[in-house]
Design a protein around this motif. Structure first.
Motif, short mmCIF file in Angstrom:
data_model
loop_
_atom_site.label_atom_id
_atom_site.label_comp_id
_atom_site.label_asym_id
_atom_site.label_seq_id
_atom_site.Cartn_x
_atom_site.Cartn_y
_atom_site.Cartn_z
N GLN A 179 -4.71 -0.21 -13.40
CA GLN A 179 -4.84 -0.10 -14.86
C GLN A 179 -4.13 -1.26 -15.54
O GLN A 179 -4.50 -1.66 -16.64
N LEU A 180 -3.09 -1.78 -14.88
CA LEU A 180 -2.26 -2.82 -15.49
C LEU A 180 -2.71 -4.23 -15.10
O LEU A 180 -2.54 -5.17 -15.87
N VAL A 181 -3.23 -4.38 -13.89
CA VAL A 181 -3.58 -5.72 -13.41
C VAL A 181 -4.97 -5.71 -12.79
O VAL A 181 -5.47 -4.67 -12.34
N GLU A 182 -5.53 -6.92 -12.73
CA GLU A 182 -6.78 -7.09 -12.01
C GLU A 182 -6.49 -7.96 -10.81
O GLU A 182 -5.87 -9.01 -10.93
N PHE A 183 -6.89 -7.53 -9.63
CA PHE A 183 -6.66 -8.32 -8.42
C PHE A 183 -7.63 -9.48 -8.35
O PHE A 183 -8.84 -9.30 -8.48
N ASP A 184 -7.08 -10.67 -8.17
CA ASP A 184 -7.90 -11.86 -7.93
C ASP A 184 -7.92 -12.07 -6.42
O ASP A 184 -8.02 -11.11 -5.67
N ARG A 185 -7.69 -13.31 -5.96
CA ARG A 185 -7.70 -13.54 -4.52
C ARG A 185 -6.64 -12.67 -3.85
O ARG A 185 -5.47 -12.70 -4.24
N SER A 186 -7.05 -11.95 -2.83
CA SER A 186 -6.13 -11.06 -2.11
C SER A 186 -6.88 -10.46 -0.93
O SER A 186 -8.11 -10.31 -0.99
N PRO A 187 -6.19 -10.09 0.13
CA PRO A 187 -6.87 -9.38 1.23
C PRO A 187 -7.50 -8.08 0.75
O PRO A 187 -8.44 -7.59 1.36
N PHE A 188 -7.02 -7.53 -0.38
CA PHE A 188 -7.58 -6.26 -0.88
C PHE A 188 -8.96 -6.46 -1.49
O PHE A 188 -9.76 -5.54 -1.55
N THR A 189 -9.22 -7.66 -2.02
CA THR A 189 -10.50 -7.92 -2.68
C THR A 189 -11.43 -8.75 -1.83
O THR A 189 -12.64 -8.75 -2.04
N ASP A 190 -10.85 -9.49 -0.88
CA ASP A 190 -11.60 -10.43 -0.06
C ASP A 190 -12.16 -11.60 -0.86
O ASP A 190 -13.07 -12.28 -0.42
N ILE A 191 -11.63 -11.81 -2.08
CA ILE A 191 -11.98 -13.03 -2.83
C ILE A 191 -11.31 -14.20 -2.13
O ILE A 191 -10.11 -14.15 -1.83
N LYS A 192 -12.08 -15.27 -1.85
CA LYS A 192 -11.53 -16.37 -1.04
C LYS A 192 -10.90 -17.47 -1.88
O LYS A 192 -10.08 -18.23 -1.39
N LYS A 193 -11.35 -17.59 -3.11
CA LYS A 193 -10.91 -18.74 -3.93
C LYS A 193 -10.14 -18.21 -5.13
O LYS A 193 -10.66 -17.38 -5.88
N ILE A 194 -8.97 -18.71 -5.29
CA ILE A 194 -8.11 -18.19 -6.37
C ILE A 194 -8.54 -18.75 -7.72
O ILE A 194 -8.90 -19.92 -7.83
N GLY A 195 -8.54 -17.87 -8.76
CA GLY A 195 -8.79 -18.32 -10.12
C GLY A 195 -7.46 -18.42 -10.87
O GLY A 195 -6.38 -18.30 -10.25
N HIS A 196 -7.49 -18.62 -12.17
CA HIS A 196 -6.24 -18.69 -12.92
C HIS A 196 -5.61 -17.31 -12.99
O HIS A 196 -6.26 -16.35 -13.38
N CYS A 197 -4.38 -17.20 -12.58
CA CYS A 197 -3.72 -15.90 -12.46
C CYS A 197 -2.39 -15.90 -13.21
O CYS A 197 -1.81 -16.96 -13.48
N ASP A 198 -1.92 -14.71 -13.51
CA ASP A 198 -0.60 -14.58 -14.12
C ASP A 198 0.49 -14.47 -13.05
O ASP A 198 1.56 -15.05 -13.18
N ILE A 199 0.16 -13.69 -12.02
CA ILE A 199 1.18 -13.43 -11.00
C ILE A 199 0.61 -13.75 -9.62
O ILE A 199 -0.51 -13.32 -9.29
N LEU A 201 0.82 -1.21 0.00
CA LEU A 201 0.00 0.00 0.00
C LEU A 201 0.86 1.26 0.00
O LEU A 201 0.38 2.35 -0.32
N ASP A 202 2.14 1.12 0.37
CA ASP A 202 3.04 2.28 0.36
C ASP A 202 3.39 2.73 -1.06
O ASP A 202 4.13 3.70 -1.22
N ILE A 203 2.90 2.02 -2.07
CA ILE A 203 3.11 2.57 -3.41
C ILE A 203 2.18 3.78 -3.60
O ILE A 203 2.21 4.47 -4.62
N ASP A 204 1.32 4.00 -2.57
CA ASP A 204 0.44 5.19 -2.54
C ASP A 204 -0.42 5.30 -3.80
O ASP A 204 -0.98 4.32 -4.25
N GLU A 205 -0.44 6.52 -4.38
CA GLU A 205 -1.37 6.75 -5.49
C GLU A 205 -1.02 5.93 -6.72
O GLU A 205 -1.84 5.78 -7.63
N ARG A 206 0.18 5.35 -6.73
CA ARG A 206 0.54 4.53 -7.88
C ARG A 206 -0.34 3.28 -7.97
O ARG A 206 -0.35 2.58 -8.98
N ILE A 207 -1.08 3.00 -6.88
CA ILE A 207 -1.98 1.85 -6.93
C ILE A 207 -3.04 2.07 -8.02
O ILE A 207 -3.56 1.11 -8.60
#
Lengths: 601, 179
Positions: B34-54, B23-29
């Motif tokens: 714009q570059l990525v879509e968050f899948d499972r992560s504490p930021f999204t609260d998605i519980k089950k991971i889908g197919h991801c690149d990173i 989160l310290d990347i600040d406004e660069r988030i």
């Protein structure tokens, strides 16, 4: 056991006897360890006060050396030599056997404090292993019978000096003598030549002889002496001569034999060097594993003083003053590196210095210092006596003279072999009676692994340079055992100063263990390459830059020893995941599905 | 623009400090999303991971649940990153490795000061502890290691933008020195 004096009194006497000399810290600690099987808290406190050092500095020294301990070891402290050649002779089984007989866990003192059984790095008895040290004294050629006698002697509380003397016999096993070993002792002849012909003439002989350092690096000896002599333009003769007898490279034991049977010539070489460069103080840095020779070496020094070959006005020459003192190491391989050795001699942790400046200008206590190998000093003495041409008559153009090789492993006649430089690996193998050889490890754990296709190569600075370790591995061996042994050795012996060696060494060891356990995939092999290269390129001293050699060398020349252990899978965990839950299952009494690792992932 | 890359993150046995540092990347988030879509992560609260690149993993492996999450990430992510000191080395939690698990549990649940109902928990809801804490590369194959405790926001930004744009990542010295 006899009741011991109060450690406080003992420490005070040590300090008083030598004027509380800070440079002797390691020697004090050694003496206290020998007496009390550890360094008591009171002694640390006393040493700190008397030497005006912080207690943490003293604890730092205790922590650095593997023969020093801050908690008591057993009254009988037994260390098994953990060299690969000891393993090949069955040391692990004997260790297990002795532990069972005595009822001890390796590394932990028995509940009654009677005994500890542990391992230590190569003790330099590879031609007569398996070997152990008991309270610093070497016992060789262990077998079931010896193990059972030792167990009985300990249970009967027999004091060590009443143990049968044949247990402590150490053999020279000189199998081939050439120009150095076939001559009798110089007996002062080299020093008389120095006095008669003058320092410049004798120095000229050493220079013409082409003598190079026998520790392995092969630096020109005359050049080193010349730099040291030129380092300070004064008449104080305040230079220092150090003989490096910290023979820690696994598989090397030639210095032990030289100090046992040719110590006189070694001391003569040191005195000769002192006469040429202008030094009054000399030190023999003797590895702690060779403690058993210290008394005899002191005797040799005393005899030389009586003969006018050491001390004030040597051979009646006014101002030719030089004396030698023996300092003991305490189980640290890195102290074989000359600047680490000097740190250790000054009573500190043996961490290699940043070079330059080199010891020839800033060495022991900042004084110009020559550090040479045992064999180098002996050769120098012989050259002074016999002349440069005598020496140059054997060997090769760039590697004159002969080299002593410590041969161990799968051969009929392990021991000491003196060969002219330029001898081929094949010739050495034939002479020591090695048949059906899979590989030879030349120059120890830090050296190189030589496959049969390269047995025509020769041992000389032009081709394969060596400090003298020559370990033979027969066709029936798994070379990965050797790689694993060496990787563990380097982890244990890293001084911890720089990250590439301290951390990289552990990563290499863990990966080699993983291959050995049959859990590694191709990705792990790539990782071994990558980490090995980083360790080699970025470590602070020679120990670090060479720590990855066994891995990188065998990956290149013996890929099959890795391949045959690999799993088909690209990747497997480094440990058995479900087994790692067993403790938690036992403690909680659970055995439900959640108490196991899911296998459907 | 082509489809965004998918990014998932998880904290195993860590302190969430690495996630806070993200989160310290600040406004660069705003640029990042714009570059990525968050899948499972504490930021999204998605519980089950889908197919991801990173996939980004904070923390070491200390229990059976950590193993499962990590293996799911490995199975679903093209590129998996060990994020911060605990993922790389085990970190602070691995300090328990010098003790037996028994000693740790007894100190916490039996012998500790002020402990009521002294017993080692046996509730099946609780993840089982491994006898030692391990770095994540000892359990699954890892593609990249980003050091730091935590890696700084700037280091994370340098790393992620390089990775996303498919360039070799080179962290300036200032971003990987810690004194």
């Amino acid at each position: 056991m006899v009741a011991l004096p109060d450690p406080e009194d003992f420490t005070r006497e040590l300090l008083v006897a030598s004027n509380s000399d800070r440079g002797r810290l390691l020697q004090y600690l050694h003496a206290i360890q020998q007496r009390y099987s550890h360094i008591p808290e009171t002694s640390v406190h006393q040493l700190a006060l008397a030497l005006r050092l912080s207690e943490s500095r003293i604890r730092g020294v205790i922590g650095f050396y593997s023969f020093l301990h801050d908690t008591p070891r057993g009254d009988y402290d037994i260390l098994f030599s953990d060299s690969i050649t000891d393993h090949m002779l069955g040391s692990r089984v004997l260790l297990g056997d002795l532990c069972t007989r005595l009822g001890v866990e390796p590394g932990l003192p028995r509940a009654d404090g009677r005994v500890t059984v542990d391992v230590t790095s190569c003790t330099g008895m590879c031609d007569q292993g398996p070997a152990i040290l008991i309270n610093g004294q070497a016992v060789t050629r262990l077998d079931n019978f010896r193990i059972s006698s030792i167990a009985a002697l300990i249970e009967n509380l027999t004091p060590l000096d009443e143990w049968p003397s044949e247990l402590f016999e150490v053999q020279d096993n000189i199998r081939r003598a050439d120009i150095l070993l076939s001559r009798g002792s110089c007996g002062g002849g080299a020093l008389r030549a120095l006095v008669e012909k003058g320092a410049d003439t004798i120095f000229g002989e050493i220079a013409t002889s082409g003598l190079r350092g026998r520790g392995g690096a092969g630096f020109n000896t005359a050049m080193k002496w010349k730099f040291c002599r030129a380092a300070r333009d004064d008449e104080m003769n305040d230079r220092v001569v150090i003989c490096n007898a910290d023979e820690g490279e696994p598989g090397t034991f030639k210095d032990r034999v030289l100090l046992n049977s040719h110590a006189d010539d070694v001391f003569e070489g040191m005195t000769l060097c002192a006469g040429i460069i202008g030094a009054r103080h000399g030190y023999l840095y003797l590895r702690g594993e060779y403690l058993y020779m210290k008394h005899a070496l002191e005797e040799t020094l005393a005899q030389r003083r009586r003969d006018g070959l050491l001390g004030q006005n040597i051979l009646g020459q006014a101002g030719f003053d030089f004396d030698i003192e023996i300092h003991l190491g305490a189980g640290a391989y890195v102290c074989g590196e000359e600047s680490a050795l000097i740190e250790s001699l000054e009573g500190k942790r043996g961490v290699p210095r940043v070079r330059p400046p080199f010891p020839v200008t800033h060495g022991y206590l900042g004084k110009p210092t020559v550090v040479n190998n045992v064999e180098t000093f002996m050769a120098a003495a012989k050259i002074a006596l016999e002349g440069a041409n005598w020496f140059r008559a054997v060997g090769t153009e760039q590697s004159t003279g002969t080299k002593l090789h410590s041969i161990s492993g799968d051969c009929d006649r392990p021991g000491i072999y003196e060969f002219p430089f330029g001898v081929s690996i094949q010739q050495v193998l034939e002479e020591c009676g090695a048949a059906d050889t899979l590989a030879v490890q030349v120059a120890g754990a830090a050296g190189s692994t030589i496959p049969p296709a390269e047995f025509h190569r020769s041992i000389a600075f032009e081709d394969i340079s060596s400090g003298g370790s020559f370990m033979v591995f027969g066709r029936h061996r798994d070379l990965l055992d050797m790689v694993q042994n060496f990787s563990r050795f380097f982890v244990h012996e890293s001084c911890g100063f720089c990250t590439p060696c301290r951390v990289g060494g552990v990563l290499l060891k863990d990966l080699v263990d993983k291959v050995h356990a049959g859990r590694a995939g191709t990705a792990d092999i790539q990782e071994l390459h990558r980490i090995g290269t980083v360790v080699k390129l970025t470590s602070h001293c020679g120990l670090g830059t060479e720590a990855a050699n066994p891995v990188l060398d065998t990956l290149g020349k013996f890929p099959s020893i890795y391949e045959k252990h690999l799993t088909q899978a690209d990747y497997q965990p480094a440990f058995d995941l479900d087994a790692a839950l067993q403790d938690a299952r036992d403690l909680s009494g659970r055995d439900d599905a959640g108490a196991h690792i899911r296998t459907d992932l | 623009m082509t489809e965004k890359l998918k990014l998932a993150t998880a904290s195993l046995c860590g302190c969430f400090g690495c996630h806070m540092s993200l989160l310290d990347i600040d406004e660069r988030i705003l640029e990042l999303v714009q570059l990525v879509e968050f899948d499972r992560s504490p930021f999204t609260d998605i519980k089950k991971i889908g197919h991801c690149d990173i996939g980004i993993i904070e923390g070491g492996v200390a229990n059976a649940e950590n193993v499962e999450v990590l293996r799911e990430f490995r199975a679903h992510c093209k590129v998996l990153i060990a994020f911060g000191a605990c993922a790389i080395n085990g970190g602070i939690p691995a300090m328990r490795n010098q003790f037996e698990l028994k000693e740790c549990l007894e100190e916490s649940y039996v012998d500790g000061i002020g402990v009521y109902n002294r017993m080692i928990p046996d509730d099946p809801e609780i993840p089982m502890l491994l006898n030692k804490v391990h770095p994540i590369h000892e359990v699954v194959q890892i593609d990249h290691f980003l050091p730091g405790c935590p890696p700084s926001g700037d280091a994370i930004w340098t790393f992620l933008t390089g990775l996303i744009e498919g360039r070799p990542v080179s962290l300036p010295y200032g971003q990987i020195r810690y004194d």
